[in-house]
Design a protein around this motif. Structure first.
Motif, mmCIF file in Angstrom:
data_model
loop_
_atom_site.group_PDB
_atom_site.id
_atom_site.type_symbol
_atom_site.label_atom_id
_atom_site.label_comp_id
_atom_site.label_asym_id
_atom_site.label_seq_id
_atom_site.Cartn_x
_atom_site.Cartn_y
_atom_site.Cartn_z
ATOM 1 N N THR A 77 -2.539 -16.522 -56.038
ATOM 2 C CA THR A 77 -1.278 -16.649 -56.772
ATOM 3 C C THR A 77 -1.341 -17.806 -57.765
ATOM 4 O O THR A 77 -0.858 -17.688 -58.889
ATOM 5 N N ASP A 78 -1.953 -18.913 -57.354
ATOM 6 C CA ASP A 78 -2.098 -20.058 -58.250
ATOM 7 C C ASP A 78 -2.918 -19.710 -59.488
ATOM 8 O O ASP A 78 -2.673 -20.223 -60.579
ATOM 9 N N LEU A 79 -3.896 -18.841 -59.318
ATOM 10 C CA LEU A 79 -4.839 -18.542 -60.403
ATOM 11 C C LEU A 79 -4.488 -17.305 -61.214
ATOM 12 O O LEU A 79 -5.242 -16.936 -62.120
ATOM 13 N N ASP A 80 -3.359 -16.661 -60.927
ATOM 14 C CA ASP A 80 -3.017 -15.422 -61.627
ATOM 15 C C ASP A 80 -3.066 -15.556 -63.147
ATOM 16 O O ASP A 80 -3.565 -14.677 -63.841
ATOM 17 N N SER A 81 -2.559 -16.655 -63.688
ATOM 18 C CA SER A 81 -2.543 -16.806 -65.144
ATOM 19 C C SER A 81 -3.901 -17.242 -65.697
ATOM 20 O O SER A 81 -4.109 -17.245 -66.901
ATOM 21 N N TYR A 82 -4.841 -17.599 -64.831
ATOM 22 C CA TYR A 82 -6.166 -18.051 -65.264
ATOM 23 C C TYR A 82 -7.235 -16.974 -65.126
ATOM 24 O O TYR A 82 -8.316 -17.112 -65.673
ATOM 25 N N LEU A 83 -6.932 -15.920 -64.391
ATOM 26 C CA LEU A 83 -7.907 -14.851 -64.149
ATOM 27 C C LEU A 83 -7.601 -13.635 -65.008
ATOM 28 O O LEU A 83 -6.438 -13.268 -65.186
ATOM 29 N N ASN A 84 -8.652 -12.995 -65.510
ATOM 30 C CA ASN A 84 -8.473 -11.764 -66.273
ATOM 31 C C ASN A 84 -8.262 -10.584 -65.343
ATOM 32 O O ASN A 84 -7.168 -10.156 -65.086
ATOM 33 N N ASP A 85 -9.340 -10.056 -64.822
ATOM 34 C CA ASP A 85 -9.255 -8.897 -63.933
ATOM 35 C C ASP A 85 -10.311 -9.050 -62.855
ATOM 36 O O ASP A 85 -11.482 -8.826 -63.093
ATOM 37 N N VAL A 86 -9.871 -9.458 -61.681
ATOM 38 C CA VAL A 86 -10.793 -9.620 -60.559
ATOM 39 C C VAL A 86 -10.416 -8.579 -59.517
ATOM 40 O O VAL A 86 -9.775 -8.872 -58.517
ATOM 41 N N SER A 87 -10.806 -7.343 -59.799
ATOM 42 C CA SER A 87 -10.403 -6.233 -58.941
ATOM 43 C C SER A 87 -11.226 -6.137 -57.662
ATOM 44 O O SER A 87 -10.866 -5.400 -56.751
ATOM 45 N N THR A 88 -12.328 -6.860 -57.585
ATOM 46 C CA THR A 88 -13.178 -6.756 -56.397
ATOM 47 C C THR A 88 -12.669 -7.620 -55.246
ATOM 48 O O THR A 88 -13.132 -7.473 -54.126
ATOM 49 N N PHE A 89 -11.710 -8.519 -55.506
ATOM 50 C CA PHE A 89 -11.145 -9.384 -54.474
ATOM 51 C C PHE A 89 -9.658 -9.081 -54.323
ATOM 52 O O PHE A 89 -8.911 -9.147 -55.292
ATOM 53 N N SER A 90 -9.230 -8.769 -53.105
ATOM 54 C CA SER A 90 -7.797 -8.567 -52.876
ATOM 55 C C SER A 90 -7.124 -9.877 -52.498
ATOM 56 O O SER A 90 -5.962 -10.099 -52.810
ATOM 57 N N ALA A 91 -7.838 -10.752 -51.825
ATOM 58 C CA ALA A 91 -7.310 -12.063 -51.433
ATOM 59 C C ALA A 91 -8.467 -13.043 -51.323
ATOM 60 O O ALA A 91 -9.595 -12.659 -51.010
ATOM 61 N N PHE A 92 -8.176 -14.302 -51.611
ATOM 62 C CA PHE A 92 -9.190 -15.338 -51.503
ATOM 63 C C PHE A 92 -8.513 -16.695 -51.519
ATOM 64 O O PHE A 92 -7.338 -16.808 -51.885
ATOM 65 N N THR A 93 -9.258 -17.715 -51.132
ATOM 66 C CA THR A 93 -8.814 -19.097 -51.302
ATOM 67 C C THR A 93 -9.973 -19.888 -51.893
ATOM 68 O O THR A 93 -11.138 -19.590 -51.636
ATOM 69 N N VAL A 94 -9.607 -20.872 -52.692
ATOM 70 C CA VAL A 94 -10.594 -21.765 -53.272
ATOM 71 C C VAL A 94 -10.356 -23.137 -52.669
ATOM 72 O O VAL A 94 -9.236 -23.651 -52.703
ATOM 73 N N ASN A 95 -11.382 -23.710 -52.080
ATOM 74 C CA ASN A 95 -11.278 -25.016 -51.444
ATOM 75 C C ASN A 95 -11.839 -26.080 -52.379
ATOM 76 O O ASN A 95 -12.909 -25.907 -52.951
ATOM 77 N N VAL A 96 -11.108 -27.175 -52.513
ATOM 78 C CA VAL A 96 -11.533 -28.282 -53.360
ATOM 79 C C VAL A 96 -11.770 -29.483 -52.456
ATOM 80 O O VAL A 96 -10.856 -29.958 -51.788
ATOM 81 N N THR A 97 -13.030 -29.936 -52.421
ATOM 82 C CA THR A 97 -13.395 -31.088 -51.587
ATOM 83 C C THR A 97 -14.188 -32.083 -52.432
ATOM 84 O O THR A 97 -14.558 -31.788 -53.564
ATOM 85 N N THR A 98 -14.449 -33.232 -51.853
ATOM 86 C CA THR A 98 -15.260 -34.250 -52.520
ATOM 87 C C THR A 98 -16.511 -34.482 -51.699
ATOM 88 O O THR A 98 -16.445 -34.686 -50.484
#
Length: 142
Positions: A77-98
């Motif tokens: 949901t956070d990335l909806d405006s940043y992604l074009n068409d990612v039809s191969t993924f129905s759901a995902f999370t991106v983890n940001v660590t250091t």
């Protein structure tokens, strides 16, 4: 000489049964070789499509961080405006660590991508993990 050529052409009636069988056997051999090769090419292209979408998600997360600020977890949901068409993924999370050693920001993807009969599970996979994964891997990452 003209009459001899015309007489020879009149005697040619077509292919013999042996010649026709030889052509059919040759076509069968070519088909037996080509069909598995084409299926393999299709499988690899589907696998590459899932990996390309995974990389696009991670790159979109980088743009999100640049524009919106960093978060520990970024969702689809956070990335909806940043992604074009990612039809191969129905759901995902991106983890940001250091990274504790280098202090670099590490962006990794967790989720399942599928296209046709190809399914790949990404478990905290970075772009490096995706690029270095062996062909045919069903799990990429930790």
């Amino acid at each position: 000489m003209g009459q001899l050529l015309k007489k020879h052409i009149k005697n040619e009636k077509g292919l013999t049964l042996i010649e026709l069988l030889a052509v059919i056997v040759i076509l069968g051999i070519i088909a037996a070789i080509a069909i598995p090769s084409i299926a393999n090419i299709i499988h690899k292209s589907r696998e590459d499509a899932v990996k390309a979408d995974a990389i696009q998600i991670i790159n979109s997360a980088k743009m999100y961080i640049a524009g919106e600020g960093s978060k520990d977890t970024i969702t689809k949901t956070d990335l909806d405006s940043y992604l074009n068409d990612v039809s191969t993924f129905s759901a995902f999370t991106v983890n940001v660590t250091t990274n504790a050693t280098s202090k670099d920001t590490v962006i990794s993807l967790t989720g399942d991508g599928a296209k046709g009969n190809v399914s790949i599970h990404f478990a905290d996979a970075t772009i490096t993990d995706i690029n270095n994964a062996e062909k045919g891997s069903t799990t990429i990452g930790d």
